[in-house]
Design an enzyme around this catalytic site. Structure first.
Site, mmCIF file in Angstrom:
data_model
loop_
_atom_site.group_PDB
_atom_site.id
_atom_site.type_symbol
_atom_site.label_atom_id
_atom_site.label_comp_id
_atom_site.label_asym_id
_atom_site.label_seq_id
_atom_site.Cartn_x
_atom_site.Cartn_y
_atom_site.Cartn_z
ATOM 1 N N GLU A 160 0.834 -1.340 0.136
ATOM 2 C CA GLU A 160 -0.042 -0.058 0.027
ATOM 3 C C GLU A 160 0.840 1.333 0.045
ATOM 4 O O GLU A 160 0.578 2.095 1.246
ATOM 5 C CB GLU A 160 -0.974 0.030 1.279
ATOM 6 N N GLU A 203 -5.661 -8.429 -0.700
ATOM 7 C CA GLU A 203 -6.327 -8.181 0.652
ATOM 8 C C GLU A 203 -7.537 -7.944 0.420
ATOM 9 O O GLU A 203 -7.983 -7.085 -0.602
ATOM 10 C CB GLU A 203 -5.733 -6.995 1.232
HETATM 11 C C1 BGP Z 1 -4.300 -2.913 5.072
HETATM 12 C C2 BGP Z 1 -2.898 -3.279 5.543
HETATM 13 C C3 BGP Z 1 -2.857 -4.653 6.318
HETATM 14 C C4 BGP Z 1 -4.099 -4.739 7.150
HETATM 15 C C5 BGP Z 1 -5.467 -4.400 6.600
HETATM 16 C C6 BGP Z 1 -6.763 -4.400 7.584
HETATM 17 O O1 BGP Z 1 -4.291 -1.474 4.905
HETATM 18 O O2 BGP Z 1 -1.953 -3.573 4.436
HETATM 19 O O3 BGP Z 1 -1.674 -4.477 6.877
HETATM 20 O O4 BGP Z 1 -3.983 -5.127 8.493
HETATM 21 O O5 BGP Z 1 -5.217 -3.191 5.994
HETATM 22 O O6 BGP Z 1 -6.818 -3.358 8.228
HETATM 23 P P1 BGP Z 1 -6.675 -3.509 9.826
HETATM 24 O O7 BGP Z 1 -5.940 -4.738 10.389
HETATM 25 O O8 BGP Z 1 -6.418 -2.117 10.577
HETATM 26 O O9 BGP Z 1 -8.193 -4.029 10.089
#
Ligand code: BGP
Length: 477
Positions: free
Chosen positions: A181, A375
Site C-alpha cells: 500500500e 487483501e
Molecule cells: C491494510 C494493510 C494490512 C491490514 C489491513 C486491514 O491496510 O495492508 O496490513 O492490516 O489493511 O486493516 P486492519 O488490520 O487495520 O483492520
C-alpha cells in the site's frame, strides 16, 4: 467456468502482524515494534513525541512483539492453509530480520534461514508464496539515523536488501511485491515509511519525498528481480480507495476525481513508468519540490512492474458540501463520507462488493496489466459459542459477495485477474488498531487485546466454506 484453471486462491498476512519473536535470532527492532495497540493507535503513529518516547523507553504492551507467534508455529498454520487448498500464501519479509539495523555489512543468516524454512514448508504443500519486500515495517535504526524514507540514503540499502532476497529465494518464490500500500505512506508516513514528522506543515513535502524515494527503490527492486530471477513476476501494491461522488453535482464529481487521481499517482509511476502530468501540477501548486536524481525518470520508464496488486475492503463517498462532509466513515485509514446505500462493519468500514467490480475494471482500464487482489475481508468480533464453534456467517456472506463481483469482472468484463488472497486468513494483529479482536481469519487464534490467551488455533465455520470455494474453483459459493 469464470475463474481460470490456474487461478491463485489463498490468503494473506504480514510479518509484523503475525510472526512475533520480535528480538529472536538476531532480529533488530522494527518500526512496528514501538507502536501500542488500542483505539488511539493511529493518533500515536501520527504523534512524533509519542513515537520517540516509545523508541526510547519502550514501556507498555506492544502487540507485535508476540503477535500470533507465527515464527514458531508456521508449520501448523501452513498445514491448515493447505487443508483449505490454498494455492498461494501472501506474507512479507521482516527487513529487520535480514538486516537488523538496515545498514549492516552482512545479512543475518538466522533470519534468512527462517524464510528458507517457511518457503520450504509452503513448497511441501504445493503452495506458492507471494512475498512483499516491505509491509509497513523497517529497522527502527533507519528512522533514528535517516528519518526513514524521507532520505535517499535508504535507496541503496533497500536495493541490497531486495537483491539479497532475490538471490536467496530465486528458486522458491515466483511472485513478489515491492511496498505494501505505497499510497498509505502519504497518510501514515511513519507506518509506511518510518518517517517522523515534527512540523505538521511539512507533512505533504516529506511524505511525498518519502514516496518518491520509495518509487526509486521499487524500480530498482523490479530491475534486480528481472535480472536475478527472470522467471519471477514482481508487482506494485496500492490501497484501492474506491470512492463515489456523493451527488451528481459537477463539483462533487470533480472532487472525487482529484482524490482518486492522487490515490493512484504512485501506481501510475510504477505501472506506466512516469509521473502523470496532474501529479506534477499538484506538486507545483503546493509549492513542493521533490528532490530527484537525473537518473530517476529513466529508471522509472525502464522498470515497470509486471502486475498491479491492491487491497480492497470498502468504499466511501466524496462531497464538497460542508453540511454533508460532517458524516464520516472510517474506511481503510483514509475514510470518507458515509454512503447511505451501504452497510458498515463493526469498525465503520462500508461494505460494497460492487465497488470491487468497479475497482477491478477501473484498474484494468487504467493500467492494462494483470491484476491481483492481495487483501480483502471483513474485520469482525468473533464470539465462540458454548461448544467452541465460531459460526462466522457474516464473514462468509462478505466474501461470497466479493467473490461474485470478481467473477463478474472476469467473466463479463474481461478483466485479467491472477489471484485472490483474503486478508488475515488466520487471525492476526490489526494494523490500524493493534487489536486482536478485529479478526479476519478462517482460523481463530486464542489471544485477546491485552496479550492473554493460549494462542491455540481452531477452525471457524468459514474454514470449510472457503475450502469448498477453492475446491470448486469458485463455482460453489
Ligand atoms: C491494510 C494493510 C494490512 C491490514 C489491513 C486491514 O491496510 O495492508 O496490513 O492490516 O489493511 O486493516 P486492519 O488490520 O487495520 O483492520
Amino acid at each position: 467456468m469464470a475463474f481460470p484453471k490456474k487461478f491463485l486462491w489463498g490468503g494473506a498476512i504480514a510479518a509484523h502482524q503475525a510472526e512475533g519473536a520480535y528480538c529472536e535470532d538476531g532480529k533488530g527492532l522494527s518500526t512496528c515494534d514501538v507502536i501500542h495497540g488500542g483505539k488511539g493507535r493511529i493518533a500515536e503513529i501520527l504523534d512524533p513525541k509519542a513515537i520517540r518516547a516509545n523508541i526510547e523507553k519502550g514501556e507498555g504492551y506492544f502487540p507485535e512483539h508476540i503477535a500470533i507467534d507465527f515464527y514458531h508455529r508456521y508449520k501448523e498454520d501452513i498445514a491448515l492453509f493447505a487443508e483449505m487448498g490454498f494455492k498461494v500464501f501472501r506474507t512479507s519479509i521482516s527487513w529487520a530480520r535480514i538486516f537488523p539495523n538496515g545498514d549492516d555489512a552482512q545479512p543475518n543468516e538466522a533470519g534468512l534461514k527462517f524464510y528458507d524454512n517457511l518457503f520450504a514448508e509452503c513448497a511441501k504443500h504445493g503452495i506458492e508464496p507471494l512475498v512483499t519486500l516491505s509491509h509497513w515495517e523497517m529497522p527502527i535504526t533507519l528512522t533514528a539515523k535517516y528519518n526513514g524514507w524521507a532520505s535517499r540514503a535508504l535507496i541503496p540499502l533497500f536495493e541490497r536488501y531486495a537483491a539479497t532476497l532475490f538471490e536467496r529465494y530465486k528458486n522458491s518464490v515466483n511472485y513478489w511485491l515491492t511496498f505494501n500500500e505505497i499510497n498509505m505512506t502519504l497518510h501514515m508516513p511513519f507506518l509506511g515509511g518510518g518517517v517522523i514528522i515534527d512540523n505538521p506543515a511539512d507533512k505533504d513535502r516529506l511524505s511525498m519525498q518519502a514516496c518518491h524515494n520509495m518509487l526509486v527503490a521499487s524500480a530498482l527492486a523490479v530491475k534486480a528481480c528481472h535480472k536475478i530471477a527472470p522467471a519471477a513476476k514482481i508487482g506494485s501494491m496500492v490501497a484501492a480507495a474506491c470512492s463515489y461522488p456523493y451527488t451528481c453535482k459537477p463539483e462533487d464529481v470533480w472532487e472525487q476525481k482529484n482524490i482518486e487521481r492522487m490515490n493512484y499517482y504512485l501506481t501510475d509511476v510504477q505501472a506506466r513508468g512516469a509521473y502523470p502530468e496532474y501529479a506534477k501540477k499538484h506538486l507545483e501548486h503546493k509549492g513542493i519540490k521533490i528532490e530527484m536524481d537525473a537518473q530517476d525518470e529513466k529508471l522509472f520508464a525502464e522498470n515497470c512492474v509486471d502486475f498491479v496488486s491492491f487491497s480492497y475492503y470498502s468504499s466511501c463517498a466524496v462531497s464538497t458540501d460542508p453540511a454533508i462532509t460532517g458524516v464520516k466513515t472510517s474506511g481503510n485509514i483514509f475514510g470518507g463520507i458515509q454512503n447511505p446505500h451501504l452497510k458498515s462493519s463493526e469498525w465503520g468500514w462500508q461494505i460494497d462488493p460492487l465497488g470491487l467490480r468497479i475497482t477491478l475494471n477501473y484498474l484494468y482500464d487504467r493500467y492494462q496489466k494483470p491484476l491481483f487482489i492481495v487483501e480483502n475481508g471483513l474485520g469482525a468480533k468473533d464470539i465462540p459459542a458454548a461448544d467452541g464453534i465460531i459460526a462466522d456467517d457474516y464473514r462468509i456472506d462478505y466474501l461470497r459477495e466479493h467473490i461474485k463481483a470478481m467473477k463478474a469482472a472476469i467473466e463479463e468484463d474481461g478483466v485479467e485477474l491472477w489471484g485472490y488472497t483474503t486478508w488475515g486468513c488466520i487471525d492476526i494483529i490489526s494494523a490500524s488498531t493493534g487489536e486482536m479482536s478485529k479478526r479476519y481469519g478462517f482460523i481463530y487464534v486464542d489471544r485477546d487485546d491485552s496479550g492473554n490467551g493460549s494462542l491455540t488455533r481452531s477452525r471457524k465455520k468459514s474454514f470449510a466454506w472457503y475450502r469448498d470455494v477453492i475446491a470448486t474453483n469458485g463455482e460453489q459459493l
